[in-house]
Design an enzyme around this catalytic site. Structure first.
Site, PDB file in Angstrom:
ATOM      1  CE  LYS A 174      -8.743   7.881  -0.363  1.00 52.76           C
ATOM      2  NZ  LYS A 174      -8.948   8.905   0.604  1.00 52.76           N
ATOM      3  CG  MET A 201      -2.381   6.378  12.633  1.00 57.64           C
ATOM      4  SD  MET A 201      -3.241   4.796  12.744  1.00 57.64           S
ATOM      5  CE  MET A 201      -2.619   4.149  14.288  1.00 57.64           C
ATOM      6  CG  ASP A 216      -0.273  -0.211   2.483  1.00 59.57           C
ATOM      7  OD1 ASP A 216       0.811   0.365   2.663  1.00 59.57           O
ATOM      8  OD2 ASP A 216      -0.796  -0.964   3.338  1.00 59.57           O
TER       9      ASP A 216
HETATM   10  N1  SAH Z   1       3.331   0.352  11.338  1.00 61.12           N
HETATM   11  C1  SAH Z   1       3.605   1.752  11.132  1.00 61.12           C
HETATM   12  C2  SAH Z   1       2.534   2.634  11.655  1.00 61.12           C
HETATM   13  C3  SAH Z   1       1.204   2.452  11.001  1.00 61.12           C
HETATM   14  S1  SAH Z   1       0.023   3.600  11.549  1.00 61.12           S
HETATM   15  C4  SAH Z   1       4.982   2.094  11.730  1.00 61.12           C
HETATM   16  O1  SAH Z   1       5.548   1.297  12.467  1.00 61.12           O
HETATM   17  O2  SAH Z   1       5.485   3.162  11.418  1.00 61.12           O
HETATM   18  C5  SAH Z   1       0.184   4.873  10.346  1.00 61.12           C
HETATM   19  C6  SAH Z   1       0.758   6.098  10.985  1.00 61.12           C
HETATM   20  O3  SAH Z   1       2.173   5.989  11.043  1.00 61.12           O
HETATM   21  C7  SAH Z   1       0.526   7.386  10.234  1.00 61.12           C
HETATM   22  O4  SAH Z   1      -0.751   7.913  10.496  1.00 61.12           O
HETATM   23  C8  SAH Z   1       1.609   8.261  10.803  1.00 61.12           C
HETATM   24  O5  SAH Z   1       1.279   8.717  12.078  1.00 61.12           O
HETATM   25  C9  SAH Z   1       2.733   7.265  10.942  1.00 61.12           C
HETATM   26  N2  SAH Z   1       3.666   7.269   9.800  1.00 61.12           N
HETATM   27  C10 SAH Z   1       4.050   6.211   9.072  1.00 61.12           C
HETATM   28  N3  SAH Z   1       4.983   6.579   8.156  1.00 61.12           N
HETATM   29  C11 SAH Z   1       5.179   7.890   8.323  1.00 61.12           C
HETATM   30  C12 SAH Z   1       6.009   8.850   7.709  1.00 61.12           C
HETATM   31  N4  SAH Z   1       6.848   8.520   6.709  1.00 61.12           N
HETATM   32  N5  SAH Z   1       5.978  10.125   8.134  1.00 61.12           N
HETATM   33  C13 SAH Z   1       5.145  10.479   9.135  1.00 61.12           C
HETATM   34  N6  SAH Z   1       4.337   9.627   9.745  1.00 61.12           N
HETATM   35  C14 SAH Z   1       4.345   8.340   9.365  1.00 61.12           C
END
Ligand code: SAH
Length: 519
Positions: free
Chosen positions: A61, A176, A39
């Site tokens: 999406k 998030m 995704d």
């Molecule tokens: N499993 C992921 C998190 C999934 S939840 C992890 O470990 O990073 C999705 C959230 O992760 C987003 O809403 C945001 O808050 C954060 N996120 C993931 N990648 C990001 C990025 N490159 N920059 C900023 N926030 C990010």
């Protein structure tokens, strides 16, 4: 094909976006899987590592479609495995941090499908790090929490015990949480954090769009609104945020924030990509050229005849690194020993070509100062003698200048097309979108055919007026000939380096950006 064998599923953490922030184990799974399920949070460049024939399934999406439901993704993974396929499910960050990997693994287990969870670098730590914020610090924070900000306020209150969470650790990291920033700040102040506690939001961390907003608990909501700051972002709360003032590093790289489209053949792109990457650019390969052995009968015959006279040449003149590679492939195919060229001096058009020769144990006798056919002509003039014989192993699109000049100097020039250049038009689901959204800032062209082929390839990707689509993008051409081709097609060229080399290109681009930033 169902062989009765059940495939294995790798639930792989792809890291926060910078495609190099994946683990070696994750990369290995990606490289060998039959199917990749991905995704938007996993860097699209990672897909380049998948096998050419691997199936790529996007579950995120699209303009006309919602993200695939989690239950459907779970089922998809099971179905693919039951068809006997090995599957890599790429997940943003780490799969176990708000990644719903538990649900995916559970269904796999129920269906007897073997799986591995391959951890990744979570955005909770890496995104702040790319903004110069360490989540812990010897003097400032000895612990951190990672908290979801996703739920609706009442549910958020059920799952988050604000009274405990607020002061439990020095640093608080929310994922998030952008939409809830007001509520989150309010709760933290209500439960005992100072309204002056520093807060940072880092959007699209580790990517070209990385952007950081800093405030305090009492003003961050307003700042987010004013800046129209959008998810995805990581929210960091605590004194470590102030470290950014001294530690910020990613933004200081000369090509930070620049998304660069590299149009070379994939086999040749790596050097350019690595150099741009080093300077902070986000590179995106779009190989519009493919080189291959020519297969037409007449061509092959001409090569065979030319090589049969190996002992007669006074010169072997090589005008590209590809030319060297394919020349040697032909020697191997035709069982011609390089020592049969014992009379010949070897000339190379530039350092890269000379280096390819050196790899094969041949020191170029001749290397011009300006790395173009013109330079080679100047250098050869005076050295070659009438009646001499020169072999020119080259690509089918090579320029006519060199053989013409050699003939004028009385040299018998034997040209052989040791390789052919063909249009490659990779189907790329992002390219049209990125161009439309002006998310590509720079395009590099390393030969005239990359220019012509890019326009063709864009058309094949559904872009009706490619020249218009390229407007406003910085165009970097390796040398004047390539630049001329671009301009002839109506593309305005921004950068042409003094030396027509990859290094020259990258340095000229970096220099331009240093100047633009006033450095
Ligand atoms: N499993 C992921 C998190 C999934 S939840 C992890 O470990 O990073 C999705 C959230 O992760 C987003 O809403 C945001 O808050 C954060 N996120 C993931 N990648 C990001 C990025 N490159 N920059 C900023 N926030 C990010």
């Amino acid at each position: 094909m169902n062989t009765g064998k059940i495939g294995k599923v790798y639930l792989v953490g792809a890291g926060p976006g910078d495609p190099k922030l994946i683990t070696i184990r994750g990369l290995e799974a990606l490289k060998r899987s039959d199917v990749i399920v991905f995704d938007r949070l996993a860097g699209p460049q990672l897909l380049n590592h998948a096998r050419q024939d691997a199936e790529r399934i996007y579950v995120g999406k699209l303009p006309d479609r919602h993200t695939m439901k989690q239950e459907d993704i779970n089922q998809l993974l099971v179905d693919l495995a039951l068809q006997g396929k090995s599957v890599t499910r790429l997940k943003g960050g780490d799969p176990t941090v708000f990644g719903r990997v538990g649900e995916e693994a559970e269904l796999l287990r129920q269906n007897g499908v073997e799986y591995e969870i391959i951890p990744g670098i979570t955005s909770a730590i890496s995104v702040p790090a790319y903004a110069g914020i360490p989540v812990t610090h010897r003097d400032l924070a000895s612990s951190f929490s990672v908290i979801t900000g996703h739920e609706s306020p009442d549910k958020l209150d059920l799952s988050i015990h604000w009274d405990k969470v607020t002061n439990a650790t020095g640093t608080l990291v929310f994922l998030m949480g952008v939409a809830k920033i007001g509520y989150i700040s309010e709760q933290l102040v209500k439960h005992g954090r100072s309204p002056q506690t520093p807060v940072a939001l880092v959007q699209w961390g580790t990517r070209a769009e990385q952007r950081t907003l800093v405030g305090t608990l009492d003003n961050i909501e307003e700042k987010v609104r004013e800046a129209n700051f959008k998810p995805p972002a990581v929210i960091v709360v605590g004194d470590v945020v102030a470290q950014r003032e001294t530690l910020a590093w990613a933004e200081r790289k000369p090509l930070f924030g620049q998304r660069v489209l590299v149009t070379r053949a994939r086999s040749q792109a790596s050097e350019l990509v690595a150099k741009l990457d080093d300077l902070g650019a986000e590179t995106y390969e779009f190989p519009v050229i493919e080189t291959k052995l020519p297969d037409s009968e007449s061509n092959v015959q001409a090569i065979q005849e030319a090589l049969a006279q190996a002992d007669d040449y006074d010169w072997v003149i090589l005008t590209s690194a590809n030319g060297v590679e394919y020349f040697f492939r032909w020697l191997e195919r035709e069982a011609v020993d390089i020592r049969r060229f014992h009379r010949a001096q070897f000339a190379a058009v530039g350092p890269k070509t000379a280096q390819e020769l050196a790899h094969r144990g041949i020191r170029a006798d001749l290397l011009p100062e300006s790395y173009q056919a013109e330079g080679l002509v100047d250098k050869l003039d005076g050295l070659v003698k009438p009646g001499q014989k020169a072999l020119l192993p080259r690509g089918d699109l090579a320029r006519e200048l060199l053989p013409k000049k050699l003939r004028e100097l009385g040299v018998e020039a034997v040209e052989i097309d040791v390789y052919e250049t063909a249009l490659a038009a990779p189907k790329d689901m992002w390219i049209a979108e990125m161009l439309a959204k002006k998310q590509i800032h720079v395009i590099t062209f390393t030969s005239s055919s990359t220019v012509v082929n890019l326009l063709e390839a864009l058309k094949l990707n559904g872009i009706e007026d490619p020249v218009a689509a390229l407007q406003g993008i910085e165009i970097v051409c390796i040398g004047p000939v390539t630049a001329e081709t671009a301009e002839k097609h109506g593309i305005q060229v921004t950068v042409v380096p003094q030396h027509a080399t990859i290094d020259g290109m990258v340095e000229a681009l970096a220099e331009r950006h240093r100047i633009m930033r006033g450095e």
